[in-house]
Write a protein that holds these residues in place. Structure first.
Motif, mmCIF file in Angstrom:
data_model
loop_
_atom_site.group_PDB
_atom_site.id
_atom_site.type_symbol
_atom_site.label_atom_id
_atom_site.label_comp_id
_atom_site.label_asym_id
_atom_site.label_seq_id
_atom_site.Cartn_x
_atom_site.Cartn_y
_atom_site.Cartn_z
ATOM 1 N N GLN A 230 10.078 11.593 -59.500
ATOM 2 C CA GLN A 230 10.082 12.470 -60.666
ATOM 3 C C GLN A 230 11.509 12.523 -61.193
ATOM 4 O OE1 GLN A 230 7.557 14.313 -62.287
ATOM 5 N NE2 GLN A 230 9.196 14.632 -63.774
ATOM 6 N N LYS A 231 11.689 12.156 -62.467
ATOM 7 C CA LYS A 231 13.028 12.195 -63.051
ATOM 8 C C LYS A 231 13.383 13.627 -63.432
ATOM 9 C CE LYS A 231 13.088 7.444 -64.726
ATOM 10 N NZ LYS A 231 13.282 6.547 -65.884
ATOM 11 N N MET A 232 14.546 14.076 -62.992
ATOM 12 C CA MET A 232 15.017 15.430 -63.253
ATOM 13 C C MET A 232 16.254 15.351 -64.144
ATOM 14 S SD MET A 232 12.891 17.189 -61.299
ATOM 15 C CE MET A 232 13.635 18.783 -60.953
ATOM 16 N N GLU B 132 14.187 14.059 -51.586
ATOM 17 C CA GLU B 132 15.571 13.611 -51.663
ATOM 18 C C GLU B 132 15.813 12.887 -52.976
ATOM 19 O OE1 GLU B 132 16.565 11.227 -48.315
ATOM 20 O OE2 GLU B 132 16.537 12.909 -46.891
ATOM 21 N N LEU B 133 17.071 12.849 -53.406
ATOM 22 C CA LEU B 133 17.423 12.122 -54.624
ATOM 23 C C LEU B 133 17.593 10.644 -54.320
ATOM 24 C CD1 LEU B 133 20.087 14.463 -56.272
ATOM 25 C CD2 LEU B 133 17.821 13.940 -57.178
ATOM 26 N N LEU B 134 17.091 9.809 -55.228
ATOM 27 C CA LEU B 134 17.403 8.388 -55.144
ATOM 28 C C LEU B 134 18.889 8.188 -55.433
ATOM 29 C CD1 LEU B 134 14.619 6.411 -57.065
ATOM 30 C CD2 LEU B 134 15.003 6.473 -54.614
ATOM 31 N N PRO B 135 19.466 7.080 -54.971
ATOM 32 C CA PRO B 135 20.820 6.753 -55.425
ATOM 33 C C PRO B 135 20.862 6.691 -56.950
ATOM 34 C CG PRO B 135 20.149 5.318 -53.614
ATOM 35 C CD PRO B 135 18.935 6.098 -54.012
ATOM 36 N N SER B 136 22.040 6.867 -57.513
ATOM 37 C CA SER B 136 22.181 6.841 -58.972
ATOM 38 C C SER B 136 21.872 5.450 -59.525
ATOM 39 C CB SER B 136 23.606 7.230 -59.364
ATOM 40 O OG SER B 136 24.512 6.208 -58.972
ATOM 41 N N GLU B 137 21.687 5.376 -60.838
ATOM 42 C CA GLU B 137 21.424 4.083 -61.477
ATOM 43 C C GLU B 137 22.553 3.097 -61.203
ATOM 44 O OE1 GLU B 137 20.547 4.486 -65.589
ATOM 45 O OE2 GLU B 137 18.716 5.668 -65.274
ATOM 46 N N ASN B 138 23.783 3.597 -61.263
ATOM 47 C CA ASN B 138 24.933 2.716 -61.001
ATOM 48 C C ASN B 138 24.916 2.205 -59.567
ATOM 49 O OD1 ASN B 138 26.076 2.781 -63.560
ATOM 50 N ND2 ASN B 138 27.284 4.626 -63.135
ATOM 51 N N GLU B 139 24.613 3.102 -58.620
ATOM 52 C CA GLU B 139 24.567 2.699 -57.212
ATOM 53 C C GLU B 139 23.457 1.695 -56.967
ATOM 54 O OE1 GLU B 139 26.227 6.675 -54.904
ATOM 55 O OE2 GLU B 139 24.178 6.674 -55.697
ATOM 56 N N LEU B 140 22.296 1.915 -57.582
ATOM 57 C CA LEU B 140 21.176 0.977 -57.433
ATOM 58 C C LEU B 140 21.506 -0.364 -58.071
ATOM 59 C CD1 LEU B 140 18.154 3.373 -58.131
ATOM 60 C CD2 LEU B 140 18.707 2.279 -55.953
ATOM 61 N N LYS C 253 20.006 15.524 -62.954
ATOM 62 C CA LYS C 253 20.083 15.406 -61.498
ATOM 63 C C LYS C 253 19.830 13.983 -61.010
ATOM 64 C CE LYS C 253 18.780 20.156 -60.316
ATOM 65 N NZ LYS C 253 17.840 21.015 -59.543
ATOM 66 N N GLY C 254 18.923 13.281 -61.659
ATOM 67 C CA GLY C 254 18.548 11.952 -61.212
ATOM 68 C C GLY C 254 17.067 11.891 -60.904
ATOM 69 N N SER C 255 16.686 11.060 -59.951
ATOM 70 C CA SER C 255 15.279 10.856 -59.608
ATOM 71 C C SER C 255 14.982 11.376 -58.211
ATOM 72 C CB SER C 255 14.930 9.362 -59.686
ATOM 73 O OG SER C 255 15.126 8.876 -61.003
ATOM 74 N N VAL C 256 14.002 12.284 -58.116
ATOM 75 C CA VAL C 256 13.615 12.882 -56.838
ATOM 76 C C VAL C 256 12.412 12.131 -56.285
ATOM 77 C CG1 VAL C 256 12.770 14.965 -55.703
ATOM 78 C CG2 VAL C 256 14.458 15.144 -57.540
ATOM 79 N N VAL C 257 12.469 11.799 -55.011
ATOM 80 C CA VAL C 257 11.361 11.113 -54.346
ATOM 81 C C VAL C 257 10.217 12.106 -54.109
ATOM 82 C CG1 VAL C 257 10.636 9.865 -52.274
ATOM 83 C CG2 VAL C 257 12.929 9.497 -53.218
ATOM 84 N N LEU C 258 9.005 11.726 -54.489
ATOM 85 C CA LEU C 258 7.834 12.578 -54.302
ATOM 86 C C LEU C 258 7.168 12.277 -52.962
ATOM 87 C CD1 LEU C 258 6.278 12.425 -57.891
ATOM 88 C CD2 LEU C 258 7.766 14.180 -56.931
ATOM 89 N N ASP C 259 6.418 13.241 -52.472
ATOM 90 C CA ASP C 259 5.685 13.073 -51.213
ATOM 91 C C ASP C 259 4.416 12.272 -51.484
ATOM 92 O OD1 ASP C 259 4.433 13.205 -48.805
ATOM 93 O OD2 ASP C 259 4.420 15.383 -48.645
ATOM 94 N N VAL C 260 4.430 10.990 -51.139
ATOM 95 C CA VAL C 260 3.268 10.129 -51.400
ATOM 96 C C VAL C 260 2.328 10.072 -50.199
ATOM 97 C CG1 VAL C 260 4.492 8.693 -53.072
ATOM 98 C CG2 VAL C 260 4.495 8.029 -50.661
ATOM 99 N N THR C 261 2.675 10.782 -49.116
ATOM 100 C CA THR C 261 1.791 10.756 -47.951
ATOM 101 C C THR C 261 0.576 11.652 -48.166
ATOM 102 O OG1 THR C 261 2.939 12.586 -46.844
ATOM 103 C CG2 THR C 261 3.728 10.346 -46.414
ATOM 104 N N LYS C 262 0.693 12.610 -49.079
ATOM 105 C CA LYS C 262 -0.428 13.495 -49.373
ATOM 106 C C LYS C 262 -0.653 13.550 -50.877
ATOM 107 C CE LYS C 262 0.176 16.477 -45.328
ATOM 108 N NZ LYS C 262 -1.073 16.142 -44.653
#
Length: 237
Positions: A58-60, A25-33, A63-72
């Motif tokens: 991962q910054k795209m 999923e995408l993180l909220p935007s910089e402005n929203e954060l 698009k913004g920043s996508v959350v990576l799967d840190v469970t694996k």
């Protein structure tokens, strides 16, 4: 006292780890954060930069920043990658604890693994790998003393491969690997946070130098829920 961006980093990292912010999923935007944390965009950028360096996002472009799967954690099968090289991508999320560093004579089992007729001295190195404060990998390494002299706890804590290549000037060329699923040993149960799992993934590697001399045998023992073993395959006829 932690700076503002470090506090924001800690909060976002914890939300990613506990699933509040889901993988892909995408993180909220910089402005929203910035509005959410009552911080400047520059402070938010510093927090996002640290999250990216530690493998959380991962910054795209565009698009913004996508959350990576840190469970694996992705472990390449065909490649030869040290834990240090993987850990560098995770920053302070990863830690190595050297449990044992001993020089000893080969057992019969080790003679068979190294395929040698004469008993020779080897290093016995046992290390526990901790990621996100969980002890989830037990690495048991055996190296020929004649080829890898002078091992220290500091070397083993940092990187055996960096020592072999950068200090000793040897070239690590290839490895033969075998992956099995086994019942945890008493040592596994003692040293790892198994969280009730009754199986463990074991990657056995015979590692060779560029002159085809085997210098290392490794058993890397992984808690099964934390790893994704990856490879690239091409069909040929």
């Amino acid at each position: 006292m932690k700076s503002k961006f470090q506090k924001i980093y800690d909060d976002l990292a914890e939300r990613i780890q506990n699933g509040g912010l889901k993988a892909n999923e995408l993180l909220p935007s910089e402005n929203e954060l910035a509005d959410s944390y009552k911080a400047s965009r520059e402070t938010i950028r510093k927090a996002l930069k640290l999250l990216s360096e530690h493998g959380y996002i991962q910054k795209m472009q565009g698009k913004g920043s996508v959350v990576l799967d840190v469970t694996k954690i992705n472990f390449p099968i065909s490649g030869l990658v040290s834990f240090r090289e993987l850990a560098d991508k995770m920053g302070k999320r990863a830690k190595t604890d050297v449990i044992r560093l001993e020089e000893q004579m080969m057992s019969l089992y080790m003679q068979e693994e190294f395929q040698v007729k004469e008993v020779a001295p080897i290093w016995n190195v046992t290390r526990v790998r901790e990621i996100d404060r969980e002890r989830i990998i037990l690495d048991k390494d055996y190296l020929l003393s004649s080829l890898v002299p002078g091992l220290t706890y500091e070397v083993c804590e940092r990187s055996l491969y960096a020592y072999v290549e950068e200090v000793l000037g040897l070239t690590i060329s290839f490895a033969k690997k075998e992956i099995t699923v086994e019942t945890p040993t008493e040592e596994d149960k003692e040293l790892l946070d198994l969280q009730g799992y009754d199986t463990i993934v074991v990657v056995k590697s015979h590692v060779y130098l560029d002159d085809a001399t085997m210098f290392q045998y490794t058993e890397s023992r992984h808690r099964p829920d934390k790893f994704r073993f990856v490879d690239f395959a091409r069909r040929t006829r």
